[in-house]
Scaffold this motif. Structure first.
Motif, PDB file in Angstrom:
ATOM      1  N   TYR A   4      52.742 -25.652  55.511  1.00  0.00           N
ATOM      2  CA  TYR A   4      54.189 -25.751  55.415  1.00  0.00           C
ATOM      3  C   TYR A   4      54.682 -26.914  56.267  1.00  0.00           C
ATOM      4  O   TYR A   4      53.978 -27.400  57.149  1.00  0.00           O
ATOM      5  CB  TYR A   4      54.843 -24.452  55.902  1.00  0.00           C
ATOM      6  N   LYS A   5      55.923 -27.324  56.032  1.00  0.00           N
ATOM      7  CA  LYS A   5      56.515 -28.400  56.830  1.00  0.00           C
ATOM      8  C   LYS A   5      57.117 -27.797  58.104  1.00  0.00           C
ATOM      9  O   LYS A   5      57.935 -26.875  58.047  1.00  0.00           O
ATOM     10  CB  LYS A   5      57.603 -29.103  56.018  1.00  0.00           C
ATOM     11  N   PHE A  48      57.247 -17.981  52.677  1.00  0.00           N
ATOM     12  CA  PHE A  48      57.292 -19.158  53.545  1.00  0.00           C
ATOM     13  C   PHE A  48      57.749 -18.727  54.943  1.00  0.00           C
ATOM     14  O   PHE A  48      58.455 -17.742  55.083  1.00  0.00           O
ATOM     15  CB  PHE A  48      58.220 -20.240  52.979  1.00  0.00           C
ATOM     16  N   GLY A  52      57.521 -23.051  60.004  1.00  0.00           N
ATOM     17  CA  GLY A  52      56.537 -23.920  59.355  1.00  0.00           C
ATOM     18  C   GLY A  52      55.460 -24.406  60.301  1.00  0.00           C
ATOM     19  O   GLY A  52      54.656 -25.269  59.947  1.00  0.00           O
ATOM     20  N   GLU A 171      51.501 -23.204  47.138  1.00  0.00           N
ATOM     21  CA  GLU A 171      50.747 -24.364  47.629  1.00  0.00           C
ATOM     22  C   GLU A 171      51.217 -25.642  46.955  1.00  0.00           C
ATOM     23  O   GLU A 171      51.367 -26.683  47.613  1.00  0.00           O
ATOM     24  CB  GLU A 171      49.241 -24.159  47.421  1.00  0.00           C
ATOM     25  N   CYS A 174      54.585 -26.649  48.392  1.00  0.00           N
ATOM     26  CA  CYS A 174      54.437 -27.197  49.743  1.00  0.00           C
ATOM     27  C   CYS A 174      53.868 -28.619  49.703  1.00  0.00           C
ATOM     28  O   CYS A 174      54.262 -29.473  50.487  1.00  0.00           O
ATOM     29  CB  CYS A 174      53.544 -26.307  50.602  1.00  0.00           C
TER      30      CYS A 174
END
Length: 177
Positions: A4-5, A48, A52, A171, A174
């Motif tokens: 994740y970011k 999520f 992140g 995925e 992301c």
């Protein structure tokens, strides 16, 4: 591996709320454990995390990596954390010195954190450590003696009974970010 970011602002805001919940001063180990539990809960429920942050298995259990590094190495890692937290030299305690607010957090983010804090927010670090070392509750965690091993968030999704097809979609989303 699912990545994740990272959102540093959300991580700082959550950490500040945790610190306030614990009286304005607490050990950073408890903060990173509670951040881990918050991101894990968010992954399980929404697919999520809130922050992140990268998830890792360490000797003392699963943690969020960027936040841990910011507290352990504040001068080399990120001056932003130092704007809001005083990290006491020579020990593992931090004090909230400036409230970052919570403008970056959604109501759903705050609800997840509140649920985590109502359950675990007053636990001592030793209790959080023992709790997160339970392989039945946290099968994504790998017991290690030193170093660190990355935790794939897809394992948390699998534990939440998310289908492999849906995990592949997450995925792909992301990767597109």
């Amino acid at each position: 591996m699912l990545q994740y970011k990272y959102n540093k602002e959300k991580a700082i805001q959550l950490a500040a709320i945790i610190c306030k919940h614990r009286g304005g001063r607490t050990d950073y180990g408890s903060i990173v454990k509670l951040l881990y539990l918050t991101d894990r809960e968010s992954i399980s429920k929404r697919g999520f995390p809130v922050t992140g942050d990268e998830l890792f298995s360490l000797q003392h259990g699963p943690v969020v990596s960027h936040a841990l590094d910011a507290f352990r190495h504040p001068f080399s890692h990120s001056h932003t954390w130092l704007e809001f937290f005083e990290i006491e030299k020579g020990n593992k305690y931090v004090t909230l010195k400036k409230d970052p607010g919570f403008d970056d957090l959604s109501p759903a983010d705050i609800k997840i954190l509140k649920n985590v804090l109502s359950e675990y927010g007053n636990w001592k670090f030793s209790n959080l450590r023992k709790f997160t070392h339970n392989a039945k509750r946290f099968p994504e965690y790998t017991e290690i003696e030193s170093g660190r091993e990355r935790i794939d968030p897809a394992e948390i999704l699998r534990q939440a009974n998310v289908s492999e097809e849906d995990i592949m979609k997450i995925e792909a989303e992301c990767s597109a970010l």
